[in-house]
Design a protein around this motif. Structure first.
Motif: not given
Length: 418
Positions: A31-35, A66-74, A275-282
């Protein structure tokens, strides 16, 4: 020095309920990283992070983000279904696939996802599969050649080879794609590109942004198409080695802002969303693979056998990747023993560490393998009939939730026809 986000006592209590090996995630850290990420790009009103589901395809994680405002890259049918079941639909999904079968386009269209087309020929495939071209569409760009930043101020060289990657369109193709899509009814256009993986440089995103911003200006002039969003994709990495530099997402966001104001704003594109699509960083730093030492072997080398294997974390076996290891309870002991830390697969690359200097490891010791929150369990498999391990979430209040149970032998045999 990498420090686990749990203590030995906590892990022993968890392991008493959920046997090792297991993947453990840190809710507070995620959560802190997403913020921090959201704050770094708050200057762009349309900014959105589309978490790369392939990195950690676990519903509890997707719901948390999702609670932190993120969507999904599928990028697959299963990932689309998972996003939908987590309540993520519409333009909260970016569908970035390649070699796409019709049924995936059809579901993405049904969900209202933003289509990110990897190849010029997919225009026809999308239209055939869904009966239309959406009004909002994105195209993936591959500039070819070799991408390099050279020596950055962090002293780290970034280099990758887009010209050898299967993804994206050429410069000429993307211009023609815009024209064709516009003729078929598209009204809003996006750009997407991915040039390098796991970069440890505050300069990567700003350099990529300048390239895409300039391309957006050129495409607007060439085609008259309205560019409304630019997707910087992933590539912002994490330091797997303790002595590697850590990215500063605030500095990165400011570098992108500067490029935005220098290139897009003067061209009349000051309303473009990023937009960004970060997996590893997140997720990577906020996941541990927890395993227990089971066996010692003394031959030409010293081996420690653990109850996890490459089926739980294949990056070291597949790429030779480094993952730091902490021997719990011995964090401050001298690293005066050289070990190969290995699993039980009948493959000689089933090694989490090779010639690693660690404290003396005794049978029963708990080991934390760091930075497994992304591309960890997600890349698991069942070779040798190994069963994939459980996933647990360490809540902010210290409690632990089981978010995916461990596989059973019944699961393994369920698809077999005798």
């Amino acid at each position: 020095m990498k420090v686990p986000f749990v203590t030995k006592d906590q892990l022993e209590a968890i392991a008493a309920q959920y046997p090792t090996p297991f993947h453990l995630y840190d809710e507070r850290g995620i959560r802190e990283n997403a913020r921090r990420l959201r704050a770094a790009f708050a200057w762009n009103p349309g900014y959105r992070e589309y978490f790369a589901v392939k990195a950690t395809p676990t519903p509890a994680i997707l719901k948390l983000l999702k609670e932190e405002g993120c969507g999904c890259d599928c990028s697959s049918l299963a990932e689309l279904i998972m996003a939908e079941r987590c309540g993520i639909t519409g333009e909260d999904i970016m569908f970035s696939s390649n070699e796409t079968p019709p049924e995936e386009f059809q579901l993405a269209d049904k969900l209202g996802a933003i289509m990110n087309l990897d190849d010029f020929t997919l225009i026809e495939d999308l239209e055939r599969a869904t009966g239309k071209i959406p009004e909002k569409v994105c195209c993936r760009y591959n500039p070819g050649g070799v991408f390099a930043l050279g020596e950055t101020r962090e002293g780290f060289q970034v280099m990758d080879n887009p010209g050898d990657a299967k993804y994206g369109m050429t410069r000429a193709q993307i211009s023609e794609a815009y024209r064709v899509l516009a003729a078929k009814g598209a009204r809003e256009f996006g750009l997407h590109s991915f040039l390098a993986s796991n970069t440890l440089s505050n300069e990567y995103y700003p350099v990529l942004a300048r390239m895409l911003f300039q391309l957006a200006v050129e495409l607007k002039e060439e085609t008259g198409c309205r560019v409304t969003f630019i997707n910087l994709s992933g590539g912002v990495g994490v330091p797997y080695h303790p002595d590697q530099p850590e990215n500063d997402i605030a500095v990165i966001g400011e570098g992108v802002r500067k490029a935005y104001e220098e290139i897009l704003v003067p061209a009349g594109l000051g309303d473009v969303a990023l937009y960004t699509e970060l997996g590893r960083f997140m997720l990577a730093p906020y996941g541990h693979l927890v395993t227990r030492a089971m066996h010692e072997k003394h031959i030409y080398k010293e081996y420690i056998g653990v109850d996890a294997c490459a089926c739980d974390l294949m990056r070291p076996a597949m790429y030779g990747s480094y993952h730091h290891i902490t021997v719990m309870g011995k964090e401050h002991a001298p690293c005066d023993h050289k070990y190969d830390v290995v699993g039980s697969l009948c493959e000689n690359n089933d090694k989490f560490a090779v010639d690693r200097m660690l404290p003396k490891i005794d049978r029963g010791d708990l080991l934390v393998i760091h930075d497994t929150g992304a591309h960890g369990r997600a890349m698991g498999y069942n070779y040798n009939g190994k069963l994939r391990s459980a996933e647990l979430l360490l809540r902010e209040d210290g409690s632990v939730d089981l978010i995916r149970r461990a596989e059973t032998l019944e699961d393994y045999f369920a698809t077999l026809v005798w």
